[in-house]
Design a protein around this motif. Structure first.
Motif, PDB file in Angstrom:
ATOM      1  N   UNK A   1     -31.926  40.204  -9.206  1.00 51.90           N
ATOM      2  CA  UNK A   1     -31.741  38.608  -8.756  1.00 51.90           C
ATOM      3  C   UNK A   1     -31.206  37.930  -9.929  1.00 51.90           C
ATOM      4  N   UNK A   2     -31.764  38.422 -11.250  1.00 51.16           N
ATOM      5  CA  UNK A   2     -31.387  37.543 -12.559  1.00 51.16           C
ATOM      6  C   UNK A   2     -29.752  37.828 -12.616  1.00 51.16           C
ATOM      7  N   UNK A   3     -29.409  39.097 -12.426  1.00 48.47           N
ATOM      8  CA  UNK A   3     -27.955  39.307 -12.656  1.00 48.47           C
ATOM      9  C   UNK A   3     -27.124  38.512 -11.450  1.00 48.47           C
ATOM     10  N   UNK A   4     -27.634  38.619 -10.232  1.00 47.22           N
ATOM     11  CA  UNK A   4     -26.915  38.092  -9.252  1.00 47.22           C
ATOM     12  C   UNK A   4     -26.772  36.477  -9.681  1.00 47.22           C
ATOM     13  N   UNK A   5     -27.871  35.940  -9.940  1.00 50.23           N
ATOM     14  CA  UNK A   5     -27.865  34.523 -10.211  1.00 50.23           C
ATOM     15  C   UNK A   5     -26.783  34.068 -11.403  1.00 50.23           C
ATOM     16  N   UNK A   6     -26.751  34.765 -12.361  1.00 45.71           N
ATOM     17  CA  UNK A   6     -26.031  34.643 -13.550  1.00 45.71           C
ATOM     18  C   UNK A   6     -24.576  34.850 -13.325  1.00 45.71           C
ATOM     19  N   UNK A   7     -24.267  35.810 -12.559  1.00 45.53           N
ATOM     20  CA  UNK A   7     -23.022  35.939 -12.173  1.00 45.53           C
ATOM     21  C   UNK A   7     -22.387  34.891 -11.025  1.00 45.53           C
ATOM     22  N   UNK A   8     -23.211  34.466 -10.336  1.00 41.48           N
ATOM     23  CA  UNK A   8     -22.724  33.386  -9.340  1.00 41.48           C
ATOM     24  C   UNK A   8     -22.532  32.144 -10.302  1.00 41.48           C
ATOM     25  N   UNK A   9     -23.468  31.774 -11.016  1.00 43.97           N
ATOM     26  CA  UNK A   9     -23.323  30.847 -12.071  1.00 43.97           C
ATOM     27  C   UNK A   9     -21.836  30.697 -12.470  1.00 43.97           C
ATOM     28  N   UNK A  10     -21.706  32.010 -12.948  1.00 47.54           N
ATOM     29  CA  UNK A  10     -20.256  32.415 -13.802  1.00 47.54           C
ATOM     30  C   UNK A  10     -19.070  32.118 -12.786  1.00 47.54           C
ATOM     31  N   UNK A  11     -19.143  32.401 -11.632  1.00 48.10           N
ATOM     32  CA  UNK A  11     -18.331  32.251 -10.674  1.00 48.10           C
ATOM     33  C   UNK A  11     -18.392  30.731 -10.087  1.00 48.10           C
ATOM     34  N   UNK A  12     -19.284  30.072 -10.353  1.00 51.63           N
ATOM     35  CA  UNK A  12     -19.219  28.599  -9.688  1.00 51.63           C
ATOM     36  C   UNK A  12     -19.671  28.595  -8.588  1.00 51.63           C
ATOM     37  N   UNK A  13     -20.516  29.422  -8.342  1.00 51.75           N
ATOM     38  CA  UNK A  13     -21.232  29.492  -6.857  1.00 51.75           C
ATOM     39  C   UNK A  13     -22.416  29.078  -6.754  1.00 51.75           C
ATOM     40  N   UNK A  14     -22.814  28.237  -5.856  1.00 50.73           N
ATOM     41  CA  UNK A  14     -24.399  27.779  -5.837  1.00 50.73           C
ATOM     42  C   UNK A  14     -24.928  28.673  -4.949  1.00 50.73           C
ATOM     43  N   UNK A  15     -25.532  29.563  -5.453  1.00 49.64           N
ATOM     44  CA  UNK A  15     -26.492  30.770  -5.110  1.00 49.64           C
ATOM     45  C   UNK A  15     -27.866  30.331  -5.150  1.00 49.64           C
ATOM     46  N   UNK A  16     -28.412  30.272  -3.769  1.00 50.38           N
ATOM     47  CA  UNK A  16     -30.036  29.666  -3.842  1.00 50.38           C
ATOM     48  C   UNK A  16     -30.889  31.129  -4.212  1.00 50.38           C
ATOM     49  N   UNK A  17     -31.906  30.941  -4.962  1.00 53.45           N
ATOM     50  CA  UNK A  17     -32.679  32.003  -5.473  1.00 53.45           C
ATOM     51  C   UNK A  17     -32.937  32.769  -4.650  1.00 53.45           C
ATOM     52  N   UNK A  18     -33.512  32.353  -3.188  1.00 53.01           N
ATOM     53  CA  UNK A  18     -33.938  33.165  -2.124  1.00 53.01           C
ATOM     54  C   UNK A  18     -32.880  33.967  -1.595  1.00 53.01           C
ATOM     55  N   UNK A  19     -31.556  33.706  -1.451  1.00 52.90           N
ATOM     56  CA  UNK A  19     -30.536  34.582  -1.203  1.00 52.90           C
ATOM     57  C   UNK A  19     -30.323  35.673  -2.116  1.00 52.90           C
ATOM     58  N   UNK A  20     -30.247  35.292  -3.443  1.00 53.07           N
ATOM     59  CA  UNK A  20     -30.034  36.210  -4.466  1.00 53.07           C
ATOM     60  C   UNK A  20     -31.292  37.367  -4.268  1.00 53.07           C
ATOM     61  N   UNK A  21     -32.511  36.763  -4.248  1.00 55.16           N
ATOM     62  CA  UNK A  21     -33.585  37.893  -3.965  1.00 55.16           C
ATOM     63  C   UNK A  21     -33.392  38.730  -2.806  1.00 55.16           C
ATOM     64  N   UNK A  22     -32.900  37.921  -1.650  1.00 54.10           N
ATOM     65  CA  UNK A  22     -32.781  38.762  -0.307  1.00 54.10           C
ATOM     66  C   UNK A  22     -31.804  39.904  -0.560  1.00 54.10           C
TER      67      UNK A  22
END
Ligand code: ADP
Ligand code: MG
Length: 441
Positions: free
Chosen positions: A274-295
């Protein structure tokens, strides 16, 4: 995502080819696995079809994790709306250091998520990049594919160049090393070759397992290693196996790998994913909600971070093409093929068929009395899966396999269960079967 694809193509094609022929293309449509590229005119289409299509497909497959069907059309289809909030921003190009270090500046410590599964390797890499050179020399990092070995290695190189700009850092894969050696042999420039590799301060040698069975390259690497080591230069090596497990490689080299520190990288836990997904999303400029990352972290059957990254690219492409927000529902649609359908009804026939398909054996053989390993092992796996997934009784499982008694079944199930924890092979078999059974809708 086209930017992402172009970026990944840099390892396959010349930069000038990419600039000339591929940058002018755009993605016109993305429907399931069907990807349509739009070319400015028919020359572009022809060049792409003839020269680049197989590379493009490969990169799509790697980044999106799908078996993409790519076609090129001339103009026509309207431009995709790259302005959508959810789309990937025109990604920063990969800045390769100009000094020939082979480093990719996108791989840094700042965008690497450190955690339990990679803690050991991460700390060792940090120590090395602080300049504590001889402490861990060589530093040997091993772990499965897509777990961040290459990323960490580049991070070390980038950090060292930041702190010590005069140092000669070289990142190289064992394949490039081999090719370089072959060319040097052919052009009788071995002395230059040797001098080139022996004047380095920090050698980052990626995927050493590919030297296995290549005698001449191994010998050259052995000599390079010794020269650098004797001069107190830092060496970092990665591999998908421990030194002992690399086949067809001289012991004198493998034993040197153990002179310094051997550090592993394990697959990430759900929290780490989940943390990796959030970090990468941030890097890509993507607003990824935490619940979607967790899913995604919870439901995608994969241990490979590269596949998780692919999921993110696919998700953002879906969001932008279908003009939808980044929600769990979108993730379900975009990642349909990779997501476990926990409520999917799977029958005992499905399980047995999946096992037969995986091992390429016949149902009749599994039911027969045959005890050769090629039959008995798949049979044990099938029994284990039937118990685990369907909770069938030992008698029920026994009757599926030609009326075996319950102690035979119990023995089989326990044998697999006992090995499941440590055997990578069994884990891979089970997760492939799970993917086959539970991911296809
Ligand atoms: P390996 O060399 O072990 O096969 P890579 O270093 O190529 O794996 O990593 C695959 C992808 O996953 C890369 O895009 C990398 O940036 C990303 N990645 C892997 N582990 C992490 C992590 N812990 N934090 C952030 N990104 C990661
Ligand atoms: Mg790698």
């Amino acid at each position: 995502i086209w930017e992402e694809v172009l970026k990944n193509l840099q390892s396959e094609l010349d930069e000038s080819e990419i600039k000339t022929w591929l940058e002018p293309l755009t993605i016109a449509e993305l429907r399931g696995d069907m990807i349509t590229l739009s070319a400015p005119n028919k020359f572009y289409k022809k060049w792409t079809d003839d020269k680049f299509l197989k590379h493009i497909k490969k990169v799509f497959n790697n980044t999106l994790g799908i078996d993409a069907d790519v076609t090129v059309v001339v103009g026509g289809v309207k431009k995709p709306h790259t302005q959508e909030a959810a789309s990937v921003p025109a990604g920063a190009p990969v800045y390769v250091h100009k000094n020939g270090s082979g480093l990719n500046r996108d791989y840094t410590f700042a965008n690497f998520v450190a955690g339990g599964s990679n803690e050991f390797s991460f700390s060792a890499c940090e120590a090395v990049s602080e300049g504590q050179f001889m402490q861990y020399n060589p530093l040997f990092i091993y772990g499965g594919s897509g777990l961040g070995k290459t990323h960490l290695m580049h991070a070390v190189g980038n950090r060292i160049l930041e702190k010590f700009p005069k140092m000669k850092v070289l990142y190289i894969t064992s394949e490039t090393f081999t090719n370089d050696m072959i060319n040097s042999l052919r052009t009788r420039k071995m002395e230059e070759f040797q001098a080139r590799y022996r004047t380095i301060d920090v050698l980052l040698f990626d995927d050493v397992q590919f030297l296995s069975g290549k005698q001449r390259s191994t010998e050259e690497f052995f000599n390079t290693f010794n020269a650098l080591y004797d001069n107190q230069k830092q060496i970092i090596i990665t591999s998908d196996k421990t030194p002992a497990e690399i086949p067809d490689m001289e012991d004198r080299l493998k034993s040197r790998f153990a002179w310094g520190l051997i550090a592993d990288i394990q697959p990430p836990s759900t929290e780490e994913k989940t943390a990796i997904l959030m970090k990468r999303a941030e890097f890509m400029g993507l607003k990824l909600p935490g619940e979607v990352a967790l899913f995604i972290a919870e439901n995608m059957i994969t241990e490979n971070v590269r596949e998780l990254m692919g999921a993110l690219v696919r998700l953002s492409a879906f969001a932008s093409f279908h003009k939808r927000g980044l929600t769990i529902d979108l993730a379900k649609d975009a990642l349909d093929k990779f997501i476990v359908k926990k409520d999917k009804m799977v029958s005992s026939d499905d399980i047995v068929n999946a096992v037969c398909k995986y091992f390429n054996v016949k149902m009749a053989d599994l039911r027969s009395k045959k005890r050769t390993k090629s039959i008995s092992f798949p049979r044990q796996i099938a029994m284990y899966m039937l118990r685990e997934k369907l909770n069938l009784s030992l008698q029920e499982v026994g009757s599926i396999f030609g009326g075996r008694d319950h102690s035979t079944v119990l023995h089989a199930v326990n044998s697999i269960a006992g090995k499941h924890e440590e055997s990578k092979e069994i884990q891979l078999i089970i997760s492939t079967l799970e993917k086959d059974l539970y991911c296809q809708s």
